[in-house]
Design a protein around this motif. Sequence first.
Motif, PDB file in Angstrom:
ATOM      1  N   MET A   1       0.847  -1.182   0.000  1.00  0.00           N
ATOM      2  CA  MET A   1       0.000   0.000   0.000  1.00  0.00           C
ATOM      3  C   MET A   1       0.886   1.237   0.000  1.00  0.00           C
ATOM      4  SD  MET A   1      -3.112   0.835   2.615  1.00  0.00           S
ATOM      5  CE  MET A   1      -3.926  -0.682   2.209  1.00  0.00           C
ATOM      6  N   LYS A   2       0.569   2.221  -0.762  1.00  0.00           N
ATOM      7  CA  LYS A   2       1.392   3.412  -0.871  1.00  0.00           C
ATOM      8  C   LYS A   2       1.356   4.212   0.425  1.00  0.00           C
ATOM      9  CE  LYS A   2       0.906   3.915  -5.855  1.00  0.00           C
ATOM     10  NZ  LYS A   2       0.417   4.770  -6.949  1.00  0.00           N
ATOM     11  N   ASN A   3       2.521   4.782   0.797  1.00  0.00           N
ATOM     12  CA  ASN A   3       2.626   5.487   2.062  1.00  0.00           C
ATOM     13  C   ASN A   3       1.748   6.719   2.133  1.00  0.00           C
ATOM     14  OD1 ASN A   3       4.424   3.675   3.163  1.00  0.00           O
ATOM     15  ND2 ASN A   3       6.221   4.707   2.348  1.00  0.00           N
ATOM     16  N   GLU A   4       1.446   7.346   0.969  1.00  0.00           N
ATOM     17  CA  GLU A   4       0.672   8.576   1.026  1.00  0.00           C
ATOM     18  C   GLU A   4      -0.758   8.361   1.516  1.00  0.00           C
ATOM     19  OE1 GLU A   4       0.907   7.597  -3.503  1.00  0.00           O
ATOM     20  OE2 GLU A   4       2.194   7.482  -1.753  1.00  0.00           O
ATOM     21  N   SER A   5      -1.246   7.102   1.532  1.00  0.00           N
ATOM     22  CA  SER A   5      -2.591   6.843   2.022  1.00  0.00           C
ATOM     23  C   SER A   5      -2.597   6.520   3.512  1.00  0.00           C
ATOM     24  CB  SER A   5      -3.242   5.694   1.246  1.00  0.00           C
ATOM     25  OG  SER A   5      -2.556   4.480   1.508  1.00  0.00           O
ATOM     26  N   LEU A   6      -1.403   6.431   4.108  1.00  0.00           N
ATOM     27  CA  LEU A   6      -1.280   6.090   5.512  1.00  0.00           C
ATOM     28  C   LEU A   6      -1.144   7.351   6.355  1.00  0.00           C
ATOM     29  CD1 LEU A   6       0.838   3.273   7.065  1.00  0.00           C
ATOM     30  CD2 LEU A   6       1.204   5.599   7.860  1.00  0.00           C
ATOM     31  N   ILE A   7      -1.918   7.428   7.430  1.00  0.00           N
ATOM     32  CA  ILE A   7      -1.774   8.518   8.389  1.00  0.00           C
ATOM     33  C   ILE A   7      -1.637   7.916   9.781  1.00  0.00           C
ATOM     34  CG2 ILE A   7      -3.020  10.234   7.007  1.00  0.00           C
ATOM     35  CD1 ILE A   7      -5.473   9.744   8.755  1.00  0.00           C
ATOM     36  N   PHE A   8      -1.040   8.670  10.698  1.00  0.00           N
ATOM     37  CA  PHE A   8      -0.805   8.126  12.036  1.00  0.00           C
ATOM     38  C   PHE A   8      -0.814   9.262  13.054  1.00  0.00           C
ATOM     39  CE2 PHE A   8       3.127   8.757   9.734  1.00  0.00           C
ATOM     40  CZ  PHE A   8       3.841   9.619  10.571  1.00  0.00           C
ATOM     41  N   GLY A   9      -0.979   8.868  14.323  1.00  0.00           N
ATOM     42  CA  GLY A   9      -1.076   9.858  15.384  1.00  0.00           C
ATOM     43  C   GLY A   9      -2.533  10.125  15.727  1.00  0.00           C
ATOM     44  N   ILE A  10      -2.843  10.159  17.016  1.00  0.00           N
ATOM     45  CA  ILE A  10      -4.237  10.269  17.437  1.00  0.00           C
ATOM     46  C   ILE A  10      -4.882  11.558  16.945  1.00  0.00           C
ATOM     47  CG2 ILE A  10      -5.801  10.301  19.415  1.00  0.00           C
ATOM     48  CD1 ILE A  10      -3.707   8.706  20.976  1.00  0.00           C
ATOM     49  N   ARG A  11      -4.217  12.693  17.182  1.00  0.00           N
ATOM     50  CA  ARG A  11      -4.796  13.977  16.787  1.00  0.00           C
ATOM     51  C   ARG A  11      -4.961  14.062  15.268  1.00  0.00           C
ATOM     52  NH1 ARG A  11      -8.258  16.969  18.604  1.00  0.00           N
ATOM     53  NH2 ARG A  11      -7.221  17.027  20.643  1.00  0.00           N
ATOM     54  N   THR A  12      -3.993  13.558  14.535  1.00  0.00           N
ATOM     55  CA  THR A  12      -4.065  13.591  13.064  1.00  0.00           C
ATOM     56  C   THR A  12      -5.285  12.836  12.565  1.00  0.00           C
ATOM     57  OG1 THR A  12      -1.665  13.727  12.872  1.00  0.00           O
ATOM     58  CG2 THR A  12      -2.868  12.967  10.926  1.00  0.00           C
ATOM     59  N   ILE A  13      -5.535  11.673  13.145  1.00  0.00           N
ATOM     60  CA  ILE A  13      -6.662  10.846  12.699  1.00  0.00           C
ATOM     61  C   ILE A  13      -7.989  11.465  13.119  1.00  0.00           C
ATOM     62  CG2 ILE A  13      -7.753   8.580  12.991  1.00  0.00           C
ATOM     63  CD1 ILE A  13      -4.843   7.445  13.051  1.00  0.00           C
ATOM     64  N   ILE A  14      -8.045  12.068  14.306  1.00  0.00           N
ATOM     65  CA  ILE A  14      -9.252  12.777  14.728  1.00  0.00           C
ATOM     66  C   ILE A  14      -9.577  13.902  13.748  1.00  0.00           C
ATOM     67  CG2 ILE A  14     -10.184  14.365  16.481  1.00  0.00           C
ATOM     68  CD1 ILE A  14      -8.804  12.644  18.604  1.00  0.00           C
ATOM     69  N   GLU A  15      -8.559  14.667  13.370  1.00  0.00           N
ATOM     70  CA  GLU A  15      -8.770  15.783  12.435  1.00  0.00           C
ATOM     71  C   GLU A  15      -9.193  15.276  11.056  1.00  0.00           C
ATOM     72  OE1 GLU A  15      -8.919  18.891  13.163  1.00  0.00           O
ATOM     73  OE2 GLU A  15      -8.333  18.563  15.246  1.00  0.00           O
ATOM     74  N   ALA A  16      -8.623  14.148  10.622  1.00  0.00           N
ATOM     75  CA  ALA A  16      -8.982  13.582   9.316  1.00  0.00           C
ATOM     76  C   ALA A  16     -10.452  13.180   9.291  1.00  0.00           C
ATOM     77  CB  ALA A  16      -8.090  12.382   8.995  1.00  0.00           C
ATOM     78  N   ILE A  17     -10.911  12.558  10.376  1.00  0.00           N
ATOM     79  CA  ILE A  17     -12.318  12.143  10.462  1.00  0.00           C
ATOM     80  C   ILE A  17     -13.227  13.369  10.491  1.00  0.00           C
ATOM     81  CG2 ILE A  17     -14.042  10.969  11.892  1.00  0.00           C
ATOM     82  CD1 ILE A  17     -11.734   9.130  12.861  1.00  0.00           C
ATOM     83  N   ASN A  18     -12.862  14.356  11.303  1.00  0.00           N
ATOM     84  CA  ASN A  18     -13.686  15.567  11.436  1.00  0.00           C
ATOM     85  C   ASN A  18     -13.744  16.383  10.148  1.00  0.00           C
ATOM     86  OD1 ASN A  18     -14.557  15.232  14.100  1.00  0.00           O
ATOM     87  ND2 ASN A  18     -12.705  16.175  14.956  1.00  0.00           N
ATOM     88  N   SER A  19     -12.719  16.261   9.312  1.00  0.00           N
ATOM     89  CA  SER A  19     -12.690  17.017   8.055  1.00  0.00           C
ATOM     90  C   SER A  19     -13.411  16.296   6.925  1.00  0.00           C
ATOM     91  CB  SER A  19     -11.244  17.304   7.648  1.00  0.00           C
ATOM     92  OG  SER A  19     -10.562  16.103   7.328  1.00  0.00           O
ATOM     93  N   GLY A  20     -13.966  15.096   7.236  1.00  0.00           N
ATOM     94  CA  GLY A  20     -14.756  14.388   6.236  1.00  0.00           C
ATOM     95  C   GLY A  20     -13.990  13.416   5.373  1.00  0.00           C
ATOM     96  N   LYS A  21     -12.715  13.166   5.700  1.00  0.00           N
ATOM     97  CA  LYS A  21     -11.946  12.198   4.926  1.00  0.00           C
ATOM     98  C   LYS A  21     -12.561  10.801   5.083  1.00  0.00           C
ATOM     99  CE  LYS A  21      -8.515  14.849   3.502  1.00  0.00           C
ATOM    100  NZ  LYS A  21      -8.285  15.125   2.064  1.00  0.00           N
TER     101      LYS A  21
END
Length: 244
Positions: A1-21
Amino acid sequence: MKNESLIFGIRTIIEAINSGKTIDKIFIQKGLQGELSRELMNLLKKEKLSFSQVPVEKLNKLTRKNHQGVVAYISPIEFHDLENLTMQIIESGETPLFLILDQLSDVRNFGAIIRTAECTGVHGIIIQKKGGAPVSADTVKTSTGAIFKIPICKVDHIKDAMFYLQGSGIQIVAASEKAAVPIYDIDLKTPTAIVMGSEGKGISNSVLKIADHMAKLPMYGEIASLNVSVACGVFLYEAIRQRL
């Protein structure tokens, strides 16, 4: 899987969900504690997002960076709402042709099926949120980009999607070796959704019970089974043949 689709860190993932990703998969370290992790868990519950609890070693294999006990993959596509898509197709005057994938697990088969579906004019592919192959970079590659050209709907339950389609005047045809009739004897000129099962188990019995028709492919060899993406191609091209 390409690295650009991977995110990590609690705050980062919370923000990704809240932004509609659109989050495809979430891995959380077993026993993770802390106020921020509780905030993440509450958000996942609120948004009805599934996740897997895994050992820290699993996360360390996914990334060597400071993941804080959480790693996720962002889907490379945006998913469509099934009800809106169905209404659009019906209102356009076209004869609906859907593809339902019941617990298909291999990303290469998934990608190959998407490619064939796009070539045969399928209006939408329906998959379940849990248990199926992820929409990953490998899926994108195997589909040769077709995944960006065909709507994909992620639903909570395949059976509910089938009931909705039937209520919209769309027949359900399940591909199964248990069927008594070949696909060539089924009328595919009417609004249709074709169901394909997983590589090993095929279509689940609960899904088969809902289908309007079961259909099989004639088999003359000793193996008596086809790769699911090949079988799917035969079914879809029979629909096209009848509709020409």
